[in-house]
Enzyme design. Structure first.
Site, PDB file in Angstrom:
ATOM      1  N   LYS A  22       0.853  -1.201   0.000  1.00 59.58           N
ATOM      2  CA  LYS A  22       0.000   0.000   0.000  1.00 59.58           C
ATOM      3  C   LYS A  22       0.890   1.254   0.000  1.00 59.58           C
ATOM      4  CE  LYS A  22      -1.746   1.456   4.046  1.00 59.58           C
ATOM      5  NZ  LYS A  22      -1.421   2.847   4.352  1.00 59.58           N
ATOM      6  N   ASN A  23       1.913   1.246   0.863  1.00 60.19           N
ATOM      7  CA  ASN A  23       2.699   2.465   1.057  1.00 60.19           C
ATOM      8  C   ASN A  23       3.742   2.700  -0.029  1.00 60.19           C
ATOM      9  OD1 ASN A  23       1.113   2.855   3.224  1.00 60.19           O
ATOM     10  ND2 ASN A  23       2.658   2.328   4.758  1.00 60.19           N
ATOM     11  N   ARG A  97      -4.625  10.669   4.501  1.00 57.71           N
ATOM     12  CA  ARG A  97      -3.477  11.558   4.662  1.00 57.71           C
ATOM     13  C   ARG A  97      -2.522  11.463   3.492  1.00 57.71           C
ATOM     14  NH1 ARG A  97       0.220  13.932   7.935  1.00 57.71           N
ATOM     15  NH2 ARG A  97       2.332  13.361   7.371  1.00 57.71           N
ATOM     16  N   CYS A 121      -4.922  12.021  12.997  1.00 56.53           N
ATOM     17  CA  CYS A 121      -5.664  10.760  13.032  1.00 56.53           C
ATOM     18  C   CYS A 121      -5.402  10.143  14.407  1.00 56.53           C
ATOM     19  CB  CYS A 121      -5.240   9.837  11.904  1.00 56.53           C
ATOM     20  SG  CYS A 121      -3.590   9.244  12.115  1.00 56.53           S
ATOM     21  N   ARG A 126       0.277  14.364  12.931  1.00 53.18           N
ATOM     22  CA  ARG A 126       0.702  14.101  11.537  1.00 53.18           C
ATOM     23  C   ARG A 126       0.724  15.364  10.666  1.00 53.18           C
ATOM     24  NH1 ARG A 126      -1.421   8.490   9.541  1.00 53.18           N
ATOM     25  NH2 ARG A 126       0.511   8.617   8.387  1.00 53.18           N
ATOM     26  N   PRO A 127       1.482  16.383  11.075  1.00 57.06           N
ATOM     27  CA  PRO A 127       1.599  17.606  10.263  1.00 57.06           C
ATOM     28  C   PRO A 127       2.375  17.332   8.981  1.00 57.06           C
ATOM     29  CG  PRO A 127       3.183  17.622  12.048  1.00 57.06           C
ATOM     30  CD  PRO A 127       2.344  16.382  12.249  1.00 57.06           C
ATOM     31  N   ILE A 128       2.427  18.368   8.119  1.00 57.44           N
ATOM     32  CA  ILE A 128       3.271  18.236   6.912  1.00 57.44           C
ATOM     33  C   ILE A 128       4.268  19.395   6.855  1.00 57.44           C
ATOM     34  CG2 ILE A 128       1.627  16.885   5.515  1.00 57.44           C
ATOM     35  CD1 ILE A 128       0.894  19.510   4.047  1.00 57.44           C
ATOM     36  N   LEU A 130       7.408  19.510   7.434  1.00 55.24           N
ATOM     37  CA  LEU A 130       8.701  19.192   6.788  1.00 55.24           C
ATOM     38  C   LEU A 130       8.540  19.213   5.262  1.00 55.24           C
ATOM     39  CD1 LEU A 130       9.926  16.284   9.101  1.00 55.24           C
ATOM     40  CD2 LEU A 130      10.543  18.716   9.199  1.00 55.24           C
ATOM     41  N   ASP A 313       4.708   0.545  11.978  1.00 53.18           N
ATOM     42  CA  ASP A 313       3.463  -0.053  11.449  1.00 53.18           C
ATOM     43  C   ASP A 313       3.286  -1.494  11.885  1.00 53.18           C
ATOM     44  OD1 ASP A 313       3.451   1.675   8.228  1.00 53.18           O
ATOM     45  OD2 ASP A 313       2.984   2.301  10.265  1.00 53.18           O
ATOM     46  N   VAL A 335       8.097   6.873  16.858  1.00 54.90           N
ATOM     47  CA  VAL A 335       7.773   7.574  15.612  1.00 54.90           C
ATOM     48  C   VAL A 335       6.495   8.391  15.727  1.00 54.90           C
ATOM     49  CG1 VAL A 335       7.232   7.265  13.150  1.00 54.90           C
ATOM     50  CG2 VAL A 335       9.001   5.853  14.239  1.00 54.90           C
ATOM     51  N   ARG A 405      -8.666  -0.688   4.660  1.00 54.68           N
ATOM     52  CA  ARG A 405      -7.870   0.345   3.970  1.00 54.68           C
ATOM     53  C   ARG A 405      -6.529  -0.235   3.543  1.00 54.68           C
ATOM     54  NH1 ARG A 405      -7.579   6.028   6.985  1.00 54.68           N
ATOM     55  NH2 ARG A 405      -6.096   6.217   5.289  1.00 54.68           N
TER      56      ARG A 405
HETATM   57  C1  EPZ Z   1       4.136   6.856   6.168  1.00 57.98           C
HETATM   58  O1  EPZ Z   1       3.346   7.896   6.746  1.00 57.98           O
HETATM   59  C2  EPZ Z   1       3.225   5.638   6.099  1.00 57.98           C
HETATM   60  N1  EPZ Z   1       2.091   5.940   5.224  1.00 57.98           N
HETATM   61  C3  EPZ Z   1       2.746   5.266   7.497  1.00 57.98           C
HETATM   62  O2  EPZ Z   1       1.975   4.072   7.378  1.00 57.98           O
HETATM   63  C4  EPZ Z   1       3.968   4.965   8.362  1.00 57.98           C
HETATM   64  O3  EPZ Z   1       3.541   4.700   9.682  1.00 57.98           O
HETATM   65  C5  EPZ Z   1       4.909   6.189   8.365  1.00 57.98           C
HETATM   66  O4  EPZ Z   1       5.259   6.532   7.010  1.00 57.98           O
HETATM   67  C6  EPZ Z   1       6.184   5.918   9.138  1.00 57.98           C
HETATM   68  O5  EPZ Z   1       6.837   4.820   8.603  1.00 57.98           O
HETATM   69  C7  EPZ Z   1       2.280   5.911   3.884  1.00 57.98           C
HETATM   70  O6  EPZ Z   1       3.368   5.674   3.395  1.00 57.98           O
HETATM   71  C8  EPZ Z   1       1.071   6.197   3.043  1.00 57.98           C
HETATM   72  P1  EPZ Z   1       6.186  10.226   8.301  1.00 57.98           P
HETATM   73  P2  EPZ Z   1       3.915   9.412   6.785  1.00 57.98           P
HETATM   74  O7  EPZ Z   1       6.083  11.474   7.521  1.00 57.98           O
HETATM   75  O8  EPZ Z   1       4.652   9.702   5.545  1.00 57.98           O
HETATM   76  C9  EPZ Z   1       6.137  13.359  11.850  1.00 57.98           C
HETATM   77  C10 EPZ Z   1       0.138   2.657   7.710  1.00 57.98           C
HETATM   78  O9  EPZ Z   1      -0.304   2.106   8.716  1.00 57.98           O
HETATM   79  N2  EPZ Z   1       6.131  14.351  10.767  1.00 57.98           N
HETATM   80  O10 EPZ Z   1       7.414   9.380   8.190  1.00 57.98           O
HETATM   81  O11 EPZ Z   1       2.791  10.277   7.167  1.00 57.98           O
HETATM   82  C11 EPZ Z   1       4.801  12.607  11.897  1.00 57.98           C
HETATM   83  O12 EPZ Z   1       3.870  13.346  12.660  1.00 57.98           O
HETATM   84  C12 EPZ Z   1       0.589   4.106   7.770  1.00 57.98           C
HETATM   85  O13 EPZ Z   1       0.287   2.095   6.587  1.00 57.98           O
HETATM   86  C13 EPZ Z   1       6.221  15.703  11.098  1.00 57.98           C
HETATM   87  O14 EPZ Z   1       6.306  16.073  12.265  1.00 57.98           O
HETATM   88  O15 EPZ Z   1       4.938   9.295   8.005  1.00 57.98           O
HETATM   89  C14 EPZ Z   1       5.176  11.310  12.550  1.00 57.98           C
HETATM   90  O16 EPZ Z   1       5.221  11.485  13.957  1.00 57.98           O
HETATM   91  C15 EPZ Z   1       0.356   4.707   9.144  1.00 57.98           C
HETATM   92  N3  EPZ Z   1       6.217  16.627  10.108  1.00 57.98           N
HETATM   93  C16 EPZ Z   1       6.590  11.063  12.025  1.00 57.98           C
HETATM   94  O17 EPZ Z   1       7.081  12.332  11.568  1.00 57.98           O
HETATM   95  C17 EPZ Z   1       6.127  16.263   8.778  1.00 57.98           C
HETATM   96  O18 EPZ Z   1       6.153  17.153   7.898  1.00 57.98           O
HETATM   97  C18 EPZ Z   1       6.644  10.068  10.871  1.00 57.98           C
HETATM   98  O19 EPZ Z   1       5.887  10.590   9.839  1.00 57.98           O
HETATM   99  C19 EPZ Z   1       6.039  14.894   8.466  1.00 57.98           C
HETATM  100  C20 EPZ Z   1       6.050  13.957   9.472  1.00 57.98           C
END
Ligand code: EPZ
Length: 430
Positions: A22-23, A97, A121, A126-128, A130, A313, A335, A405
């Site tokens: 999926k990811n 997201r 969620c 889960r901000p964006i 970065l 995950d 994480v 999902r």
């Molecule tokens: C991806 O989410 C995956 N989703 C998630 O899988 C997975 O848990 C996560 O990576 C970590 O491995 C997809 O790939 C679609 P991150 P993502 O940006 O990209 C913080 C599942 O169950 N962060 O690596 O959203 C964030 O809040 C899902 O399949 C910021 O602070 O994860 C989190 O605490 C759940 N600012 C941490 O970093 C940002 O701009 C990791 O987030 C981005 C992230």
């Protein structure tokens, strides 16, 4: 509301084949927006709710998306017109997201993008930030108004960008944003998940030079144009590990096919430490993991980390497995901020889990008992299903839409392993 009924307590036996990841599928699907009057053919695309949502989002932007052959097929064709819309719909982005992954490609291709800020969620805010910080460094003008991101850039400029955290989504968005940027973009401290390499391969198949080096540094050379491309989605390492844990928790004998062992090293190492019994079968037609029965797991400690560390995950599913170990285990979640909501549900089944800050203290119990429990997110739901398979008696897992999902044909795959599971009447599996 989807509810799955599980009558647990018997060992699973048989074979299960891993779905496309999926990811990996989601970011590669979003990358099709870089094409202009061109086509992407993507193979091994899983049948999942999140994949359907991404298809809907791409269609709403003007892309023609269809499974090749029949609905059951795994090949999807993306026919991208000369012009696409750059405004992503609120409903769809709020639903998933990962929709924020259209930001980078839209900005690169159209010079602008408008999309709602993704909500939080049940596992964290889960901000964006970065993603947006990196795009700003590349010259984008970013404004946030009334919960929407308004991004504009005449033409992005290649930059050296350092990610404060190896965010998977930020890495993927910036890789795609760099495709038409002037000059080279070097992203440092990137995520190193295998799904990143799958996206890099898709960009290379479009004609983009991407060096990932696998060291957490990614170089993308901007190009003037891209071309038709095709790619294959890698196997879903998290789904594979979920089924491996299902075999272990039920003291079963199962084979999980189409696995890339290097992608699941962290789990295999921890299972070895816990005294599980399994073997890795390498074959040119695809690798498999064979799980052999064990009485009880030994207690272990682990901390979730970005790849190649233990995947967040898989944290809920591993905690579920450790509820039946013969000692006290410690699982630290580093994480996400709040990824233990499911623990209270497991405790209703007789588990003994104490949450202390960002660590779960799991005291092994002799058995779990079936109960009615609620899934709060995708992987929490998976953990509850695993517990239901191991528990004596009947478990009802509510809010199964979370699980659908990310887990393809979960009912038929479990039944093929001999599990006594069924969606409650007038529920249906997509
Ligand atoms: C991806 O989410 C995956 N989703 C998630 O899988 C997975 O848990 C996560 O990576 C970590 O491995 C997809 O790939 C679609 P991150 P993502 O940006 O990209 C913080 C599942 O169950 N962060 O690596 O959203 C964030 O809040 C899902 O399949 C910021 O602070 O994860 C989190 O605490 C759940 N600012 C941490 O970093 C940002 O701009 C990791 O987030 C981005 C992230």
């Amino acid at each position: 509301m989807n509810t799955m009924r599980i009558s647990g307590g018997s060992p699973l036996k048989g074979k299960v084949r891993t779905q496309g990841a999926k990811n990996a599928a989601l970011p590669v699907m979003a990358s099709c927006l870089l094409l202009k009057g061109q086509k992407m053919i993507l193979d091994n695309v899983p049948h999942l709710q999140d994949v359907e949502t991404m298809m809907e989002l791409l269609r709403s932007l003007g892309v023609a998306v269809a499974r090749e052959g029949n609905k059951e097929g795994s090949k999807v064709v993306f026919d991208v017109p000369e012009t696409v819309s750059w405004e992503a719909s609120d409903a769809l982005v709020r639903k998933m997201r990962a929709s924020s992954l259209v930001l980078g490609p839209l900005l690169a291709r159209c010079g602008q993008a408008v999309l709602p800020l993704p909500g939080g969620c049940s596992i964290g805010s889960r901000p964006i930030d970065l993603h947006l910080k990196g795009l700003t460094q590349m010259g984008a003008k970013i404004e946030i108004r009334n919960g929407f991101v308004y991004a504009q850039a005449q033409r992005l400029r290649g930059r050296r960008i350092y990610l404060d955290f190896p965010s998977v989504g930020a890495t993927e968005n910036l890789m795609m944003a760099a495709v038409f940027a002037m000059g080279e973009t070097i992203i440092e401290n990137t995520a190193r998940e295998p799904e990143i390499e799958n996206l890099a391969a898709a960009l290379r198949s479009m004609g983009v030079q991407v060096d990932t080096e696998g060291t957490g540094c990614i170089r993308v050379k901007g190009v003037e144009d891209v071309h038709d491309c095709s790619e294959r989605v890698i196997p879903d390492r998290i789904e594979a590990c979920t089924y491996i844990l299902a075999g272990i928790m039920t003291s079963g004998e199962i084979t999980v096919e189409d696995v890339i062992p290097e992608h699941i090293d962290a789990l295999l190492a921890k299972l070895e430490e816990a005294g599980a019994s399994f073997s890795v079968k390498r074959h040119k037609s695809g690798n498999a993991v064979v799980v052999h029965p064990v009485k009880k797991l030994k207690p272990i400690s682990l901390k979730t980390m970005p790849f190649p560390g233990f995947p967040t995950d898989l944290q809920p599913q591993m905690v579920a497995a450790l509820t039946l170990s013969n000692g006290v285990s410690f699982v630290e979640e580093s994480v996400f901020q709040a990824r233990f909501l499911y623990a209270a549900e497991l405790n209703r089944m007789g588990a003994n889990i104490d949450i202390k800050g960002d660590t779960a203290v799991i005291r092994g119990v002799g058995r779990l008992d079936g109960a009615s429990v609620k899934a709060t997110d995708l992987r929490a739901g998976a953990a509850l299903i695993l517990a239901g398979l191991a528990a004596k008696g009947e478990t009802r897992v509510e809010n199964m839409e979370h699980v659908l999902r990310g887990y393809e044909k979960v009912e038929s795959k479990l039944r093929a392993l001999g599990a006594d599971v069924a969606f409650e009447p007038n529920e249906r599996e997509r």
